[in-house]
Structures are given as C-alpha cells and as structure tokens.
Design a protein around this motif. Structure first.
Motif, PDB file in Angstrom:
ATOM      1  N   ARG A 123       6.532  -2.181  -6.187  1.00 38.56           N
ATOM      2  CA  ARG A 123       8.012  -2.441  -5.930  1.00 38.56           C
ATOM      3  C   ARG A 123       8.236  -1.590  -4.623  1.00 38.56           C
ATOM      4  NH1 ARG A 123      12.869  -4.869  -6.452  1.00 38.56           N
ATOM      5  NH2 ARG A 123      14.687  -3.505  -6.553  1.00 38.56           N
ATOM      6  N   VAL A 124       8.743  -2.449  -3.502  1.00 37.06           N
ATOM      7  CA  VAL A 124       9.168  -1.920  -2.231  1.00 37.06           C
ATOM      8  C   VAL A 124      10.512  -1.428  -2.194  1.00 37.06           C
ATOM      9  CG1 VAL A 124       9.240  -2.344   0.045  1.00 37.06           C
ATOM     10  CG2 VAL A 124       7.521  -3.153  -1.081  1.00 37.06           C
ATOM     11  N   VAL A 125      10.978  -0.306  -2.628  1.00 37.23           N
ATOM     12  CA  VAL A 125      12.263   0.007  -2.246  1.00 37.23           C
ATOM     13  C   VAL A 125      13.066   0.316  -1.003  1.00 37.23           C
ATOM     14  CG1 VAL A 125      14.116   1.881  -3.123  1.00 37.23           C
ATOM     15  CG2 VAL A 125      11.965   1.343  -4.286  1.00 37.23           C
ATOM     16  N   PHE A 126      13.917  -0.265  -0.453  1.00 38.59           N
ATOM     17  CA  PHE A 126      14.841  -0.431   0.773  1.00 38.59           C
ATOM     18  C   PHE A 126      15.323   1.058   0.756  1.00 38.59           C
ATOM     19  CE2 PHE A 126      15.607  -5.279  -0.228  1.00 38.59           C
ATOM     20  CZ  PHE A 126      14.281  -5.493   0.375  1.00 38.59           C
ATOM     21  N   PRO A 127      15.411   1.487   2.216  1.00 38.73           N
ATOM     22  CA  PRO A 127      15.933   2.846   2.368  1.00 38.73           C
ATOM     23  C   PRO A 127      17.553   3.029   2.398  1.00 38.73           C
ATOM     24  CG  PRO A 127      15.356   1.816   4.509  1.00 38.73           C
ATOM     25  CD  PRO A 127      14.671   1.071   3.371  1.00 38.73           C
ATOM     26  N   GLU A 128      18.203   1.473   2.422  1.00 33.89           N
ATOM     27  CA  GLU A 128      19.464   1.425   2.174  1.00 33.89           C
ATOM     28  C   GLU A 128      19.668  -0.115   1.814  1.00 33.89           C
ATOM     29  OE1 GLU A 128      20.702   0.088   6.472  1.00 33.89           O
ATOM     30  OE2 GLU A 128      21.108   2.303   6.053  1.00 33.89           O
ATOM     31  N   ARG A 129      20.808  -0.403   1.064  1.00 37.17           N
ATOM     32  CA  ARG A 129      21.172  -1.652   0.654  1.00 37.17           C
ATOM     33  C   ARG A 129      21.037  -2.548   1.446  1.00 37.17           C
ATOM     34  NH1 ARG A 129      23.537  -3.010  -4.199  1.00 37.17           N
ATOM     35  NH2 ARG A 129      25.039  -4.996  -4.121  1.00 37.17           N
ATOM     36  N   VAL A 130      20.545  -3.724   1.233  1.00 42.05           N
ATOM     37  CA  VAL A 130      20.343  -4.906   1.897  1.00 42.05           C
ATOM     38  C   VAL A 130      21.447  -6.117   1.293  1.00 42.05           C
ATOM     39  CG1 VAL A 130      18.800  -6.885   2.856  1.00 42.05           C
ATOM     40  CG2 VAL A 130      18.324  -4.400   2.895  1.00 42.05           C
ATOM     41  N   THR A 131      21.963  -6.848   1.871  1.00 42.71           N
ATOM     42  CA  THR A 131      23.132  -7.785   1.433  1.00 42.71           C
ATOM     43  C   THR A 131      22.945  -9.367   1.994  1.00 42.71           C
ATOM     44  OG1 THR A 131      24.901  -6.866   2.659  1.00 42.71           O
ATOM     45  CG2 THR A 131      24.680  -6.055   0.392  1.00 42.71           C
ATOM     46  N   THR A 132      22.275  -9.372   3.254  1.00 43.88           N
ATOM     47  CA  THR A 132      22.125 -10.596   3.902  1.00 43.88           C
ATOM     48  C   THR A 132      20.775 -10.834   4.334  1.00 43.88           C
ATOM     49  OG1 THR A 132      22.516  -9.546   5.949  1.00 43.88           O
ATOM     50  CG2 THR A 132      24.548 -10.352   4.545  1.00 43.88           C
ATOM     51  N   PRO A 133      20.268 -12.020   4.660  1.00 44.12           N
ATOM     52  CA  PRO A 133      18.962 -12.462   5.170  1.00 44.12           C
ATOM     53  C   PRO A 133      18.731 -11.644   6.316  1.00 44.12           C
ATOM     54  CG  PRO A 133      19.894 -14.357   4.402  1.00 44.12           C
ATOM     55  CD  PRO A 133      21.048 -13.467   4.257  1.00 44.12           C
ATOM     56  N   GLU A 134      19.763 -11.420   7.241  1.00 43.06           N
ATOM     57  CA  GLU A 134      19.389 -10.745   8.477  1.00 43.06           C
ATOM     58  C   GLU A 134      19.469  -9.623   8.353  1.00 43.06           C
ATOM     59  OE1 GLU A 134      21.709 -14.547   8.915  1.00 43.06           O
ATOM     60  OE2 GLU A 134      22.409 -12.618   7.734  1.00 43.06           O
ATOM     61  N   LYS A 183       0.698  -1.392   0.012  1.00 42.89           N
ATOM     62  CA  LYS A 183      -0.104   0.083   0.003  1.00 42.89           C
ATOM     63  C   LYS A 183       1.047   1.142   0.032  1.00 42.89           C
ATOM     64  CE  LYS A 183      -3.792   2.223   2.497  1.00 42.89           C
ATOM     65  NZ  LYS A 183      -4.698   2.237   3.845  1.00 42.89           N
ATOM     66  N   LYS A 184       1.959   1.274   0.863  1.00 42.14           N
ATOM     67  CA  LYS A 184       2.775   2.599   0.967  1.00 42.14           C
ATOM     68  C   LYS A 184       3.505   2.522  -0.324  1.00 42.14           C
ATOM     69  CE  LYS A 184       6.176   4.891   3.859  1.00 42.14           C
ATOM     70  NZ  LYS A 184       7.025   4.972   4.881  1.00 42.14           N
ATOM     71  N   ALA A 185       3.854   1.330  -1.226  1.00 40.70           N
ATOM     72  CA  ALA A 185       4.615   1.534  -2.575  1.00 40.70           C
ATOM     73  C   ALA A 185       3.483   1.927  -3.612  1.00 40.70           C
ATOM     74  CB  ALA A 185       5.146   0.324  -2.862  1.00 40.70           C
ATOM     75  N   GLY A 186       2.249   2.222  -3.326  1.00 40.21           N
ATOM     76  CA  GLY A 186       1.340   2.420  -4.291  1.00 40.21           C
ATOM     77  C   GLY A 186       0.477   1.405  -4.810  1.00 40.21           C
ATOM     78  N   GLY A 187       0.550   0.194  -4.156  1.00 42.03           N
ATOM     79  CA  GLY A 187      -0.332  -0.921  -4.528  1.00 42.03           C
ATOM     80  C   GLY A 187      -1.588  -0.860  -3.904  1.00 42.03           C
ATOM     81  N   ALA A 188      -2.613  -0.067  -4.279  1.00 32.54           N
ATOM     82  CA  ALA A 188      -3.826   0.080  -3.555  1.00 32.54           C
ATOM     83  C   ALA A 188      -4.833  -0.927  -4.257  1.00 32.54           C
ATOM     84  CB  ALA A 188      -4.185   1.594  -3.549  1.00 32.54           C
ATOM     85  N   GLY A 189      -6.035  -1.087  -3.458  1.00 31.00           N
ATOM     86  CA  GLY A 189      -6.868  -2.053  -3.928  1.00 31.00           C
ATOM     87  C   GLY A 189      -6.706  -3.535  -3.910  1.00 31.00           C
ATOM     88  N   LYS A 190      -5.741  -3.907  -3.377  1.00 29.62           N
ATOM     89  CA  LYS A 190      -5.543  -5.194  -2.961  1.00 29.62           C
ATOM     90  C   LYS A 190      -5.344  -5.642  -1.723  1.00 29.62           C
ATOM     91  CE  LYS A 190      -5.532  -6.230  -7.703  1.00 29.62           C
ATOM     92  NZ  LYS A 190      -6.581  -7.006  -8.423  1.00 29.62           N
ATOM     93  N   LYS A 208       6.696  -1.273  10.424  1.00 27.08           N
ATOM     94  CA  LYS A 208       6.586  -0.521  11.754  1.00 27.08           C
ATOM     95  C   LYS A 208       6.208   0.747  11.103  1.00 27.08           C
ATOM     96  CE  LYS A 208       8.125   0.795  16.224  1.00 27.08           C
ATOM     97  NZ  LYS A 208       9.339   0.959  17.230  1.00 27.08           N
ATOM     98  N   ASN A 209       7.055   1.724  10.341  1.00 24.28           N
ATOM     99  CA  ASN A 209       6.879   2.809   9.943  1.00 24.28           C
ATOM    100  C   ASN A 209       5.429   2.859   9.145  1.00 24.28           C
ATOM    101  OD1 ASN A 209       9.180   3.714  11.107  1.00 24.28           O
ATOM    102  ND2 ASN A 209      10.291   3.501   9.192  1.00 24.28           N
ATOM    103  N   ALA A 210       5.298   1.720   8.185  1.00 24.63           N
ATOM    104  CA  ALA A 210       4.046   1.664   7.459  1.00 24.63           C
ATOM    105  C   ALA A 210       2.908   1.892   8.309  1.00 24.63           C
ATOM    106  CB  ALA A 210       4.139   0.664   6.426  1.00 24.63           C
ATOM    107  N   ALA A 211       3.015   0.796   9.373  1.00 25.48           N
ATOM    108  CA  ALA A 211       1.682   0.660  10.152  1.00 25.48           C
ATOM    109  C   ALA A 211       1.307   2.011  10.988  1.00 25.48           C
ATOM    110  CB  ALA A 211       2.099  -0.454  11.116  1.00 25.48           C
ATOM    111  N   GLY A 212       2.301   2.745  11.304  1.00 23.43           N
ATOM    112  CA  GLY A 212       2.282   3.896  11.978  1.00 23.43           C
ATOM    113  C   GLY A 212       1.739   5.228  11.247  1.00 23.43           C
ATOM    114  N   GLU A 213       1.683   4.903   9.919  1.00 25.57           N
ATOM    115  CA  GLU A 213       0.997   5.942   8.675  1.00 25.57           C
ATOM    116  C   GLU A 213      -0.056   5.441   8.385  1.00 25.57           C
ATOM    117  OE1 GLU A 213       4.083   6.311   5.956  1.00 25.57           O
ATOM    118  OE2 GLU A 213       5.657   7.093   7.148  1.00 25.57           O
ATOM    119  N   ALA A 214      -0.334   4.305   8.452  1.00 23.42           N
ATOM    120  CA  ALA A 214      -1.593   3.851   8.245  1.00 23.42           C
ATOM    121  C   ALA A 214      -2.877   4.378   8.759  1.00 23.42           C
ATOM    122  CB  ALA A 214      -1.840   2.269   8.331  1.00 23.42           C
TER     123      ALA A 214
END
Length: 251
Positions: free
Chosen positions: A223-234, A193-200, A245-251
C-alpha cells in the motif's frame, strides 16, 4: 455516529506515536486474505478463509459461491466479522491484525468486480460462474490490535475514505492503472519497496483512491500512502512523480 464516537480510542499507557487509524487503513488495503465469520442457522459462529479486495472507500469486497455455507449464512443473516492479519516470522500474536464487524449484501456494481479481479486475478477463472456473486460489506465497528500495548476500537468513519470530491479520479481509474502498468514499472517497484514490498521486482497497480495506490506482485501486496489527499488524475500524476523522485533518491 458522531465524529467523537467514531474516533480511535487507544487503551491507557499506549505509545503516543501509535496511529491506530493509519495502521488500520494500511492493513485494510494491504491484506487480501481474511478470516470470515458468519452465523449458522442455529446461531453458532462459522469461520472460514476468504480472499478480499476493497472498494474505493475501503469497504471490503467478497466473491462467494452460493454453494458455500458462509454464503447461505449471509443470505439468512447479513452480519459478519472479518479478521485481516499481517503474517510474518516469530510470534504471530506480535503482528498487527484488524477485526471488522459488518454486514454484507450482494452487488452487481461493475466496479466491484473490476477491483476484485485486479486484486485477485486468479479468481477470473470462476468469477462468472452462475453460482458466484460479489458482495459489498458495510463496516459498522473496527477493532485494531497493533501488537503489544497497541489496540484501539473505533467506528467506520475513521477507517473509510471519503469520496465526494474524487469522482474524477475514480472515473479515470481503469485508464490510469493501465498506463501505470505499461509505462511506470520501475517507478512502481521503487514505491513498493519504500512501502515495505521487498523481494519482488515486477509490481502492478491494482487500485487507487484519494489516499493511496494499491500494488500487487504475485501473492504480495503493498500500500503506497499519498502524503496528501489526491482527487484528480492531474494531482495523482504530480504526487506520484514527486514520490518516485524521493524514493529514487533514498534507494
């Protein structure tokens, strides 16, 4: 090609806040139906419609039948062009679209099939037919038309995603996506939803890479864009938890 030559080159008088590379990356990852241009035997252009997915670095993946004219064209001449347009209401020319100049070759790499079918699950009905094969494109040039007074030309390095430091993330992709789909449906819906995928409401994870997470719900993609590069599962888990958490706070 040098980094200077590869960098986006916006036209004069454009909005300084316009991010050509970021917009091009978004279109590349979010759109899964493209116009495909190839060259006929006599050199005339031939354009058709095709479904598309992306490899981890963003290189487009195609699934094509040898019975199709465009496949025979590529067997003879590997040059192609892809147009990925964003569809919406109003004037279609006001919406952004991405044009790629590239070459393509067949590939039996299993990860290409897996990523394509997660993005286009209906293709599983015919993907294993003997006349079908997967093709990986090599992007050579990029043209972005982001709408009125928003255009740029650049090379592939500004569009594609480096992978050298992300092999751990890529190796864990199948397991990670399965876990997200099974355990994180609500989080995926918030992120979509935050990435613009409304209606689903029911989104599934279709692919990941160091720069973002691809989601699908029926025919819709986000497409969910990460705020910084992610290179490991952790680091992926930590990043997604913070973003949710941020998206829930803005919902």
């Amino acid at each position: 090609m040098s980094n200077a030559e590869d960098a986006p080159r916006p036209g004069p008088g454009q909005d300084p806040s316009f991010d050509p590379a970021g917009e091009a990356k978004r279109l590349l990852r979010a759109i899964r139906t493209a116009a495909l241009g190839t060259l006929n035997e006599d050199g005339a252009p031939f354009v058709t419609l095709t479904a598309v997915a992306t490899d981890h670095d963003g290189s487009p993946i195609l699934l094509m039948s040898r019975l199709a004219a465009h496949t025979r064209n590529l067997e003879r001449d590997p040059r192609l062009s892809l147009l990925l347009p964003e569809i919406g209401g109003g004037d279609p020319l006001a919406h952004p679209r991405l044009t790629l100049i590239a070459t393509a070759e067949r590939s039996a790499e299993p990860s290409l099939k897996a990523r394509y079918l997660r993005r286009n699950p209906k293709a599983a009905l015919y993907a294993d037919f003997p006349d079908f094969s997967f093709w990986r494109t090599r992007v050579l040039k990029v043209h972005l038309n982001g709408g009125f007074a928003r255009a740029a030309d650049f090379g592939p390095q500004a569009l594609l995603t480096p992978l050298d430091d992300a092999q751990g993330l890529i190796a864990a992709e199948e397991e990670t996506l399965a876990r997200l789909d099974a355990e994180c449906a609500e989080a995926l819906a918030l992120l979509a939803k935050k990435a613009g995928g409304a209606g689903k409401t029911r989104w599934r994870a279709s692919g990941l890479d160091p720069e973002g997470l691809d989601l699908c719900a029926g025919d819709a993609c986000a497409r969910v864009v990460f705020p910084e590069r992610v290179t490991t599962p952790e680091s992926l888990r930590a990043t997604l938890a913070a973003m949710t958490k941020n998206a829930a706070g803005e919902a």
